[in-house]
Design a protein around this motif. Structure first.
Motif, PDB file in Angstrom:
ATOM      1  N   PHE A 133       0.833  -1.192   0.079  1.00 33.47           N
ATOM      2  CA  PHE A 133       0.022   0.074   0.040  1.00 33.47           C
ATOM      3  C   PHE A 133       0.820   1.071  -0.039  1.00 33.47           C
ATOM      4  O   PHE A 133       2.119   1.157   0.251  1.00 33.47           O
ATOM      5  CB  PHE A 133      -0.745   0.007   1.414  1.00 33.47           C
ATOM      6  N   GLY A 134       0.344   2.577  -0.163  1.00 27.06           N
ATOM      7  CA  GLY A 134       0.946   3.568  -0.124  1.00 27.06           C
ATOM      8  C   GLY A 134       1.195   4.206  -1.758  1.00 27.06           C
ATOM      9  O   GLY A 134       0.307   4.341  -2.495  1.00 27.06           O
ATOM     10  N   ASP A 135       2.376   4.665  -1.951  1.00 24.59           N
ATOM     11  CA  ASP A 135       2.862   5.363  -3.326  1.00 24.59           C
ATOM     12  C   ASP A 135       2.736   4.476  -4.288  1.00 24.59           C
ATOM     13  O   ASP A 135       3.503   3.344  -4.431  1.00 24.59           O
ATOM     14  CB  ASP A 135       3.949   6.046  -3.072  1.00 24.59           C
ATOM     15  N   LYS A 136       2.435   4.847  -5.323  1.00 24.30           N
ATOM     16  CA  LYS A 136       2.638   4.118  -6.721  1.00 24.30           C
ATOM     17  C   LYS A 136       2.558   2.571  -6.732  1.00 24.30           C
ATOM     18  O   LYS A 136       3.444   1.823  -6.798  1.00 24.30           O
ATOM     19  CB  LYS A 136       4.132   4.410  -7.189  1.00 24.30           C
ATOM     20  N   ILE A 137       1.215   2.153  -6.282  1.00 26.13           N
ATOM     21  CA  ILE A 137       0.933   0.756  -6.240  1.00 26.13           C
ATOM     22  C   ILE A 137       0.923   0.233  -7.614  1.00 26.13           C
ATOM     23  O   ILE A 137       0.360   0.598  -8.281  1.00 26.13           O
ATOM     24  CB  ILE A 137      -0.405   0.494  -5.509  1.00 26.13           C
ATOM     25  N   LYS A 138       1.807  -0.845  -7.515  1.00 26.10           N
ATOM     26  CA  LYS A 138       1.715  -1.750  -8.959  1.00 26.10           C
ATOM     27  C   LYS A 138       1.022  -3.371  -8.503  1.00 26.10           C
ATOM     28  O   LYS A 138       0.821  -3.477  -7.296  1.00 26.10           O
ATOM     29  CB  LYS A 138       3.188  -1.718  -9.379  1.00 26.10           C
ATOM     30  N   SER A 139       0.910  -4.217  -9.534  1.00 23.98           N
ATOM     31  CA  SER A 139       0.531  -5.375  -9.334  1.00 23.98           C
ATOM     32  C   SER A 139       1.805  -6.393  -8.843  1.00 23.98           C
ATOM     33  O   SER A 139       2.569  -6.527  -9.985  1.00 23.98           O
ATOM     34  CB  SER A 139      -0.432  -5.734 -10.526  1.00 23.98           C
ATOM     35  N   TYR A 140       1.981  -6.763  -7.939  1.00 20.77           N
ATOM     36  CA  TYR A 140       2.924  -7.611  -7.360  1.00 20.77           C
ATOM     37  C   TYR A 140       2.479  -9.173  -7.226  1.00 20.77           C
ATOM     38  O   TYR A 140       1.542  -9.162  -6.689  1.00 20.77           O
ATOM     39  CB  TYR A 140       3.727  -6.984  -6.008  1.00 20.77           C
ATOM     40  N   SER A 141       3.392 -10.116  -7.477  1.00 16.88           N
ATOM     41  CA  SER A 141       2.938 -11.257  -7.516  1.00 16.88           C
ATOM     42  C   SER A 141       3.499 -11.695  -6.182  1.00 16.88           C
ATOM     43  O   SER A 141       4.382 -10.999  -5.574  1.00 16.88           O
ATOM     44  CB  SER A 141       3.662 -12.114  -8.501  1.00 16.88           C
ATOM     45  N   ASN A 142       3.087 -12.864  -5.491  1.00 21.89           N
ATOM     46  CA  ASN A 142       3.720 -13.242  -4.262  1.00 21.89           C
ATOM     47  C   ASN A 142       5.084 -13.873  -4.590  1.00 21.89           C
ATOM     48  O   ASN A 142       5.304 -14.859  -4.999  1.00 21.89           O
ATOM     49  CB  ASN A 142       2.688 -14.539  -3.729  1.00 21.89           C
ATOM     50  N   TRP A 143       5.831 -12.921  -4.256  1.00 22.56           N
ATOM     51  CA  TRP A 143       7.465 -13.426  -4.636  1.00 22.56           C
ATOM     52  C   TRP A 143       7.928 -14.332  -3.368  1.00 22.56           C
ATOM     53  O   TRP A 143       9.068 -14.520  -3.532  1.00 22.56           O
ATOM     54  CB  TRP A 143       8.320 -12.109  -4.775  1.00 22.56           C
ATOM     55  N   THR A 144       7.311 -14.249  -2.425  1.00 24.57           N
ATOM     56  CA  THR A 144       8.263 -14.907  -1.081  1.00 24.57           C
ATOM     57  C   THR A 144       7.564 -16.323  -1.229  1.00 24.57           C
ATOM     58  O   THR A 144       6.682 -16.734  -0.846  1.00 24.57           O
ATOM     59  CB  THR A 144       7.511 -14.195   0.117  1.00 24.57           C
ATOM     60  N   TYR A 145       8.743 -17.146  -1.300  1.00 20.43           N
ATOM     61  CA  TYR A 145       8.581 -18.525  -1.616  1.00 20.43           C
ATOM     62  C   TYR A 145       8.357 -19.133  -0.129  1.00 20.43           C
ATOM     63  O   TYR A 145       8.573 -18.540   0.848  1.00 20.43           O
ATOM     64  CB  TYR A 145       9.992 -19.240  -1.991  1.00 20.43           C
TER      65      TYR A 145
END
Length: 333
Positions: A133-145
């Motif tokens: 959340f916050g500035d410049k939210i983009k679409s992020y995948s679940n990168w944490t294995y």
């Protein structure tokens, strides 16, 4: 000076350093810890900006509200790495939970991580998925294995945990004299995971337990060059613990080329490494090849190596850029 020292040992020590974050953000972060469903913790807050009156006044107010809070007032700004070590070294908890002054922990974060660590004695670090959340939210995948082997394979590329989401078994730090490396003002978390990787298992709970704020004040935004240099140093050291010296000498060659890549790939076929770990090493080598080359790019696609990065299109783009941009320097190890 440490104020309001607790006599009784707590099960968890939450450690957070504050500097110049907006006061409302700091309040949100502190309240998200104080409102946890798990209550047996101490909350160590290091003020690394003692000249900022708002910090001192805010922490003084919280000290009066909740006896679980301890405050360390640095005499001067010493940076995040040293501040975290000060907190770790006075922590009384069985576990250390990290928190940042601009993020928000969900209500059951500490309980779920504590329960996991208590039930899995061979695990030494437990993180979680995060939402942004916050500035410049983009679409992020679940990168944490999730899996230990996957997480340690990720270390070949970068940090495998979202730093403010982790809980660490304190005994592994003190028993092995491992703390945040004060030679690293940035990427200190990546270095810590690299240092801890041979002492026990890693795990990421596959549930969002922390809201991670994106802002222009973050280290990755303000000191990206230093962070990248530190990341390369850590990556080099970690890979050196995995591969034999003769292969490392090939990778470190300033004239690293496509033939070297093929030689290393042949070695990896016979090595007892996971597929993900091998693929990540190959990806790093593509970024380290010194000579920009369309031939290397053609090989990347014709050999099928690009399929290893198919779920991370950004990595494919990085290989393409390294091969075709005339003035791009390789990401040397």
């Amino acid at each position: 000076m440490v104020n309001n020292m607790l006599v009784n040992r707590r099960l968890v020590s939450v450690i957070m350093s504050i500097y110049s974050e907006p006061i409302e953000w700091i309040k949100e972060s502190i309240n998200s810890i104080l409102n946890q469903t798990f209550t047996d913790f101490e909350f160590i807050i290091i003020n690394d900006n003692p000249s900022r009156k708002e910090n001192t006044e805010l922490l003084k107010d919280y000290l009066q509200k909740d006896k679980r809070i301890q405050v360390i007032e640095n005499k001067e700004n010493i940076g995040l790495t040293k501040s975290l070590n000060k907190g770790v070294k006075i922590a009384k908890g069985k576990y250390i939970a990290r928190m940042d002054a601009d993020d928000i922990s969900l209500l059951q974060r500490l309980k779920k991580q504590f329960d996991f660590m208590e039930s899995n004695k061979d695990y030494i670090v437990c993180g979680s998925q995060i939402s942004y959340f916050g500035d410049k939210i983009k679409s992020y995948s679940n990168w944490t294995y999730e899996d230990n082997n996957e997480l340690k394979s990720q270390l070949v590329l970068n940090s495998c945990f979202a730093h403010p989401s982790v809980m660490i078994r304190k005994s592994v730090l003190f028993d092995n004299n491992i703390f945040y490396d004060e030679n690293f003002k940035q990427a200190q978390d990546y270095k810590l995971w690299s240092d801890l990787s041979s002492y026990g298992k890693f795990y990421n709970i596959q549930e969002v337990l922390l809201k991670y704020r994106l802002s222009n004040q973050q280290v990755s935004k303000t000191k990206g060059t230093s962070q990248n240099k530190n990341g390369n140093r850590i990556r080099k050291g970690y890979i050196a613990t995995i591969l034999p010296k003769n292969i490392i000498s090939i990778i470190e060659n300033e004239s690293l080329n496509l033939n070297n890549l093929k030689e290393i790939k042949e070695y990896l076929k016979t090595a007892n490494l996971s597929k993900l770990l091998s693929n990540n090493i190959i990806f790093v080598i593509y970024l380290s090849i010194n000579k920009n080359s369309l031939i290397t790019l053609f090989y990347y696609f014709l050999s099928g190596d690009f399929f290893n990065n198919i779920t991370t299109p950004g990595n494919i783009l990085r290989v393409i850029e390294n091969c075709i941009l005339p003035n791009r320097k390789p990401s040397r190890l």
